[in-house]
Design a protein around this motif. Structure first.
Motif, mmCIF file in Angstrom:
data_model
loop_
_atom_site.group_PDB
_atom_site.id
_atom_site.type_symbol
_atom_site.label_atom_id
_atom_site.label_comp_id
_atom_site.label_asym_id
_atom_site.label_seq_id
_atom_site.Cartn_x
_atom_site.Cartn_y
_atom_site.Cartn_z
ATOM 1 N N LEU A 156 0.804 -1.214 0.000
ATOM 2 C CA LEU A 156 0.000 0.000 0.000
ATOM 3 C C LEU A 156 0.840 1.268 0.000
ATOM 4 C CD1 LEU A 156 -2.814 -0.926 2.563
ATOM 5 C CD2 LEU A 156 -2.876 -1.074 0.078
ATOM 6 N N THR A 157 2.096 1.165 0.452
ATOM 7 C CA THR A 157 2.954 2.346 0.520
ATOM 8 C C THR A 157 4.308 2.052 -0.120
ATOM 9 O OG1 THR A 157 3.991 1.786 2.645
ATOM 10 C CG2 THR A 157 1.868 2.947 2.716
ATOM 11 N N ASP A 158 5.021 3.105 -0.464
ATOM 12 C CA ASP A 158 6.354 2.937 -1.041
ATOM 13 C C ASP A 158 7.307 2.299 -0.041
ATOM 14 O OD1 ASP A 158 5.532 4.028 -3.423
ATOM 15 O OD2 ASP A 158 6.391 6.015 -3.050
ATOM 16 N N GLU A 159 7.096 2.554 1.243
ATOM 17 C CA GLU A 159 7.958 1.973 2.271
ATOM 18 C C GLU A 159 7.774 0.465 2.370
ATOM 19 O OE1 GLU A 159 6.043 4.668 2.689
ATOM 20 O OE2 GLU A 159 7.708 6.120 2.595
ATOM 21 N N GLN A 160 6.581 -0.015 2.074
ATOM 22 C CA GLN A 160 6.309 -1.453 2.165
ATOM 23 C C GLN A 160 6.845 -2.226 0.964
ATOM 24 O OE1 GLN A 160 2.061 -1.309 2.441
ATOM 25 N NE2 GLN A 160 2.020 -1.012 4.667
ATOM 26 N N ARG A 161 6.980 -1.574 -0.169
ATOM 27 C CA ARG A 161 7.291 -2.286 -1.409
ATOM 28 C C ARG A 161 8.594 -3.088 -1.345
ATOM 29 N NH1 ARG A 161 3.170 -0.233 -4.316
ATOM 30 N NH2 ARG A 161 2.686 1.960 -3.973
ATOM 31 N N GLU A 222 8.211 2.856 -8.522
ATOM 32 C CA GLU A 222 8.657 2.481 -7.178
ATOM 33 C C GLU A 222 8.578 0.975 -6.961
ATOM 34 O OE1 GLU A 222 10.197 4.435 -5.049
ATOM 35 O OE2 GLU A 222 10.031 5.928 -6.635
ATOM 36 N N SER A 223 7.592 0.325 -7.537
ATOM 37 C CA SER A 223 7.499 -1.131 -7.399
ATOM 38 C C SER A 223 8.591 -1.826 -8.197
ATOM 39 C CB SER A 223 6.117 -1.616 -7.844
ATOM 40 O OG SER A 223 5.136 -1.280 -6.882
ATOM 41 N N ASN A 242 -5.074 -1.410 5.872
ATOM 42 C CA ASN A 242 -4.979 0.044 5.801
ATOM 43 C C ASN A 242 -4.391 0.657 7.063
ATOM 44 O OD1 ASN A 242 -6.053 0.374 3.191
ATOM 45 N ND2 ASN A 242 -8.140 0.212 3.962
ATOM 46 N N GLU A 245 0.609 -3.511 9.433
ATOM 47 C CA GLU A 245 1.346 -4.451 8.605
ATOM 48 C C GLU A 245 2.149 -5.366 9.510
ATOM 49 O OE1 GLU A 245 5.518 -2.733 7.353
ATOM 50 O OE2 GLU A 245 3.960 -1.273 6.812
#
Length: 264
Positions: A156-161, A222-223, A242, A245
């Motif tokens: 869901l976020t760039d940090e998680q990718r 980003e992905s 949402n 994580e």
């Protein structure tokens, strides 16, 4: 003065004085007609529907033209796709066709040009070499886009990718299946992919090993970067909502934290 006026489509408020009209013509087109916004993570079919809704090009016409063989001559990065569709390569962005004719070909070319522009600074070769060294996986550029599309739909976020990418790469290294609900949803279109895990399809990554046959959406830059430079983890499981994580190394830990989150 005429040299300063910009061609295109405009929206004027009734009763506007001449100075206001001229100011608008100098500033440039302000009408939304001819604008196309494609969100990140859309499938080819969803992109075609967006094109139809915003530009009036029939979705069936757009999908019929979106074949790699039609554009590989000007975009060699499509060579890996063979006779397949442009799934994964129609870059998500806002496009402005207010001053040019928005034909099917023009829209597709703009989106492929954007993919090339957005990924020009990404070193695919170095990233793939690092993946091979760390995970023992010999991925093609097309494979990278496939996996990036899964990451796009799961994070869901760039940090998680980068963490999500590490999970899937760790699974592939360990000989596990991807087990991604995103690949199933690509086939069923359902919102509850967990209920469809028995569907017979090469995109069912619970039944089939390796990557899906094609990307399952158009990933963001980003992905793609996350796949080529994943986080260094030993995670094999994760769940993301949402509001929370959790990444885990064992299934038992994964299940216990998931159950606690659901029940709590």
């Amino acid at each position: 003065m005429s040299a300063s006026l910009k061609p295109g489509k405009y929206e004027f408020t009734g009763g506007s004085d001449m100075d206001t009209v001229i100011d608008l013509l100098v500033a440039g087109p302000n009408a939304t007609e001819g604008m196309l916004t494609v969100a990140e993570g859309l499938t080819l079919a969803e992109t075609a529907k967006s094109v139809e809704d915003q530009l009036g090009i029939p979705a069936s016409t757009f999908e019929g033209a979106a074949k790699a063989k039609n554009y590989v001559g000007i975009h060699p990065f499509l060579a890996d796709v063979g006779d397949g569709t442009l799934e994964g390569y129609l870059f998500p962005k806002t496009y402005d066709f207010r001053t040019t004719e928005a034909t099917t070909d023009a829209v597709i070319r703009a989106m492929l040009d954007q993919f090339e522009s957005e990924t020009a600074g990404i070193d695919f070769e170095a990233g793939r070499a690092a993946i091979n060294a760390s995970y023992g996986l010999n991925l093609s550029n097309y494979d990278v886009v496939k996996l990036a599309s899964v990451v796009e739909r799961e994070a869901l976020t760039d940090e998680q990718r980068p963490k999500v990418a590490s999970v899937f790469l760790n699974r592939l290294k360990a000989g596990m299946k991807l087990e991604s609900d995103a690949t199933i949803a690509y086939v069923t279109g359902g919102t509850d992919a967990r209920a469809d895990r028995n569907v017979e399809s090469p995109y069912n990554s619970y039944m089939n090993a390796g990557l899906p046959p094609t990307p399952v959406c158009s990933p963001s830059a980003e992905s793609i970067k996350a796949v080529l430079a994943p986080a260094s983890t030993d995670y094999l499981y994760f769940w993301i909502t949402n509001s929370a994580e959790k990444f885990s190394t064992t299934y038992e830990e994964h299940q216990s934290t998931y159950d606690a989150a659901v029940s709590g």
